[in-house]
Design a protein around this motif. Sequence first.
Motif, PDB file in Angstrom:
ATOM      1  N   ASN A  66       0.826  -1.211   0.000  1.00  0.00           N
ATOM      2  CA  ASN A  66       0.000   0.000   0.000  1.00  0.00           C
ATOM      3  C   ASN A  66       0.859   1.261   0.000  1.00  0.00           C
ATOM      4  N   ILE A  67       1.979   1.215   0.718  1.00  0.00           N
ATOM      5  CA  ILE A  67       2.908   2.358   0.703  1.00  0.00           C
ATOM      6  C   ILE A  67       3.428   2.578  -0.712  1.00  0.00           C
ATOM      7  N   TYR A  68       3.814   1.479  -1.375  1.00  0.00           N
ATOM      8  CA  TYR A  68       4.359   1.583  -2.728  1.00  0.00           C
ATOM      9  C   TYR A  68       3.312   2.107  -3.713  1.00  0.00           C
ATOM     10  N   GLU A  69       2.113   1.511  -3.678  1.00  0.00           N
ATOM     11  CA  GLU A  69       1.088   1.887  -4.652  1.00  0.00           C
ATOM     12  C   GLU A  69       0.643   3.335  -4.475  1.00  0.00           C
ATOM     13  N   ASN A  70       0.398   3.745  -3.244  1.00  0.00           N
ATOM     14  CA  ASN A  70      -0.066   5.113  -2.996  1.00  0.00           C
ATOM     15  C   ASN A  70       1.075   6.116  -3.038  1.00  0.00           C
ATOM     16  N   GLY A  71       2.247   5.716  -2.539  1.00  0.00           N
ATOM     17  CA  GLY A  71       3.381   6.623  -2.518  1.00  0.00           C
ATOM     18  C   GLY A  71       3.913   6.949  -3.898  1.00  0.00           C
ATOM     19  N   ASP A  72       3.738   6.027  -4.857  1.00  0.00           N
ATOM     20  CA  ASP A  72       4.240   6.266  -6.200  1.00  0.00           C
ATOM     21  C   ASP A  72       3.554   7.470  -6.841  1.00  0.00           C
ATOM     22  N   TYR A  73       2.312   7.732  -6.450  1.00  0.00           N
ATOM     23  CA  TYR A  73       1.633   8.905  -6.998  1.00  0.00           C
ATOM     24  C   TYR A  73       2.246  10.187  -6.441  1.00  0.00           C
ATOM     25  N   PHE A  74       2.638  10.160  -5.167  1.00  0.00           N
ATOM     26  CA  PHE A  74       3.279  11.327  -4.556  1.00  0.00           C
ATOM     27  C   PHE A  74       4.570  11.680  -5.284  1.00  0.00           C
ATOM     28  N   ILE A  75       5.314  10.642  -5.709  1.00  0.00           N
ATOM     29  CA  ILE A  75       6.633  10.864  -6.282  1.00  0.00           C
ATOM     30  C   ILE A  75       6.583  11.043  -7.795  1.00  0.00           C
ATOM     31  N   ASN A  76       5.898  10.128  -8.474  1.00  0.00           N
ATOM     32  CA  ASN A  76       5.941  10.102  -9.946  1.00  0.00           C
ATOM     33  C   ASN A  76       4.631  10.455 -10.626  1.00  0.00           C
ATOM     34  N   GLY A  77       3.555  10.603  -9.847  1.00  0.00           N
ATOM     35  CA  GLY A  77       2.273  10.944 -10.442  1.00  0.00           C
ATOM     36  C   GLY A  77       1.560   9.765 -11.078  1.00  0.00           C
ATOM     37  N   ASN A  78       1.995   8.532 -10.755  1.00  0.00           N
ATOM     38  CA  ASN A  78       1.349   7.337 -11.316  1.00  0.00           C
ATOM     39  C   ASN A  78       0.137   6.976 -10.465  1.00  0.00           C
ATOM     40  N   GLU A  79      -1.041   7.169 -11.026  1.00  0.00           N
ATOM     41  CA  GLU A  79      -2.268   6.995 -10.250  1.00  0.00           C
ATOM     42  C   GLU A  79      -2.665   5.531 -10.116  1.00  0.00           C
ATOM     43  N   ASN A  80      -2.297   4.686 -11.078  1.00  0.00           N
ATOM     44  CA  ASN A  80      -2.753   3.297 -11.098  1.00  0.00           C
ATOM     45  C   ASN A  80      -1.620   2.293 -10.931  1.00  0.00           C
ATOM     46  N   THR A  81      -0.650   2.632 -10.098  1.00  0.00           N
ATOM     47  CA  THR A  81       0.464   1.722  -9.844  1.00  0.00           C
ATOM     48  C   THR A  81      -0.028   0.439  -9.181  1.00  0.00           C
ATOM     49  N   SER A  82       0.474  -0.686  -9.653  1.00  0.00           N
ATOM     50  CA  SER A  82       0.115  -1.992  -9.090  1.00  0.00           C
ATOM     51  C   SER A  82       1.363  -2.607  -8.464  1.00  0.00           C
ATOM     52  N   GLY A  83       1.320  -2.882  -7.175  1.00  0.00           N
ATOM     53  CA  GLY A  83       2.463  -3.427  -6.457  1.00  0.00           C
ATOM     54  C   GLY A  83       2.635  -4.922  -6.671  1.00  0.00           C
ATOM     55  N   TRP A  84       3.786  -5.420  -6.221  1.00  0.00           N
ATOM     56  CA  TRP A  84       4.122  -6.836  -6.421  1.00  0.00           C
ATOM     57  C   TRP A  84       3.129  -7.770  -5.739  1.00  0.00           C
ATOM     58  N   LEU A  85       2.623  -7.367  -4.565  1.00  0.00           N
ATOM     59  CA  LEU A  85       1.692  -8.238  -3.838  1.00  0.00           C
ATOM     60  C   LEU A  85       0.354  -8.324  -4.560  1.00  0.00           C
ATOM     61  N   ARG A  86      -0.145  -7.202  -5.041  1.00  0.00           N
ATOM     62  CA  ARG A  86      -1.399  -7.216  -5.802  1.00  0.00           C
ATOM     63  C   ARG A  86      -1.246  -8.061  -7.060  1.00  0.00           C
ATOM     64  N   GLU A  87      -0.097  -7.931  -7.737  1.00  0.00           N
ATOM     65  CA  GLU A  87       0.148  -8.737  -8.926  1.00  0.00           C
ATOM     66  C   GLU A  87       0.151 -10.226  -8.572  1.00  0.00           C
ATOM     67  N   GLY A  88       0.660 -10.560  -7.382  1.00  0.00           N
ATOM     68  CA  GLY A  88       0.642 -11.948  -6.929  1.00  0.00           C
ATOM     69  C   GLY A  88      -0.774 -12.460  -6.746  1.00  0.00           C
ATOM     70  N   TYR A  89      -1.632 -11.634  -6.184  1.00  0.00           N
ATOM     71  CA  TYR A  89      -3.046 -12.006  -6.034  1.00  0.00           C
ATOM     72  C   TYR A  89      -3.689 -12.215  -7.402  1.00  0.00           C
ATOM     73  N   ARG A  90      -3.360 -11.356  -8.346  1.00  0.00           N
ATOM     74  CA  ARG A  90      -3.937 -11.469  -9.698  1.00  0.00           C
ATOM     75  C   ARG A  90      -3.502 -12.754 -10.382  1.00  0.00           C
ATOM     76  N   GLU A  91      -2.210 -13.086 -10.238  1.00  0.00           N
ATOM     77  CA  GLU A  91      -1.705 -14.318 -10.840  1.00  0.00           C
ATOM     78  C   GLU A  91      -2.345 -15.540 -10.178  1.00  0.00           C
ATOM     79  N   GLY A  92      -2.538 -15.443  -8.860  1.00  0.00           N
ATOM     80  CA  GLY A  92      -3.205 -16.535  -8.156  1.00  0.00           C
ATOM     81  C   GLY A  92      -4.634 -16.714  -8.627  1.00  0.00           C
ATOM     82  N   ALA A  93      -5.325 -15.599  -8.872  1.00  0.00           N
ATOM     83  CA  ALA A  93      -6.703 -15.671  -9.360  1.00  0.00           C
ATOM     84  C   ALA A  93      -6.765 -16.349 -10.725  1.00  0.00           C
ATOM     85  N   LYS A  94      -5.786 -16.060 -11.576  1.00  0.00           N
ATOM     86  CA  LYS A  94      -5.753 -16.668 -12.913  1.00  0.00           C
ATOM     87  C   LYS A  94      -5.581 -18.179 -12.831  1.00  0.00           C
ATOM     88  N   LEU A  95      -4.821 -18.645 -11.842  1.00  0.00           N
ATOM     89  CA  LEU A  95      -4.625 -20.091 -11.665  1.00  0.00           C
ATOM     90  C   LEU A  95      -5.935 -20.796 -11.358  1.00  0.00           C
TER      91      LEU A  95
END
Length: 238
Positions: free
Chosen positions: A123-152
Amino acid sequence: MSNDLFESWEVNSFIGTLSSQAVTSAQSIRDPRIRSCFNEHMADFNHSLLKEYENGYKSRDDILFEVEEEIQLLIDQSYIAGSKGIGFIAGIMQVAGGGALCAESVGLLCAIGAPMIAHGANNIYENGDYFINGNENTSGWLREGYREGAKLFGLSESGGDIAYSVADLGLSGYGLFSKTLRPPFIPQFETSKRFKLFHYLTADYVYGYKAMSNTSLAIEGMADIATIKAVSGYSKKD
């Protein structure tokens, strides 16, 4: 009125519009001292724009472009600051809470503490990235892990997002009612030059956090509400 005088009047008018927007955006900052610092920062920025025009470094169109860009940035930051700021701070609280839970239980409750730390870091990475780089839809490694698990399991990425949000909500709920340690500080991003308002909003959150004993509960509660809304949004996608 000559063309030069009219153009100068236009430039001053553009900068005046930016000043008005800055005053409006400053209302997002609760602490009067921090709000005053932000207003001074914007006043200096506006003064530098005017000087650059008067000294011939920038044209009328250059000033108009910068003013319009800065106004839009202030509007966007005001709009997004609530959810991103709360999510960022809630993430720090999750990390601190999870670490304290592991330490205070001598490792016995790390089964809960470790996921809290992982979700908080994400959550720090996803929300903090907007503070630094302006990326509103950053997806962190943990969320990506959940997504890959869902695909399985034959589900879509939205299914993974729902699972992530539900787990995040559960861990945050535990943090709300457990007596774990809270973080002593919240870092600020001095290097974030494009996002002037966010710099001062971050400082404002820090001051508010230290000044109010119930701020942590309020932040986590609002973060939970945001998570519930996110789950609802993901469900509608499917």
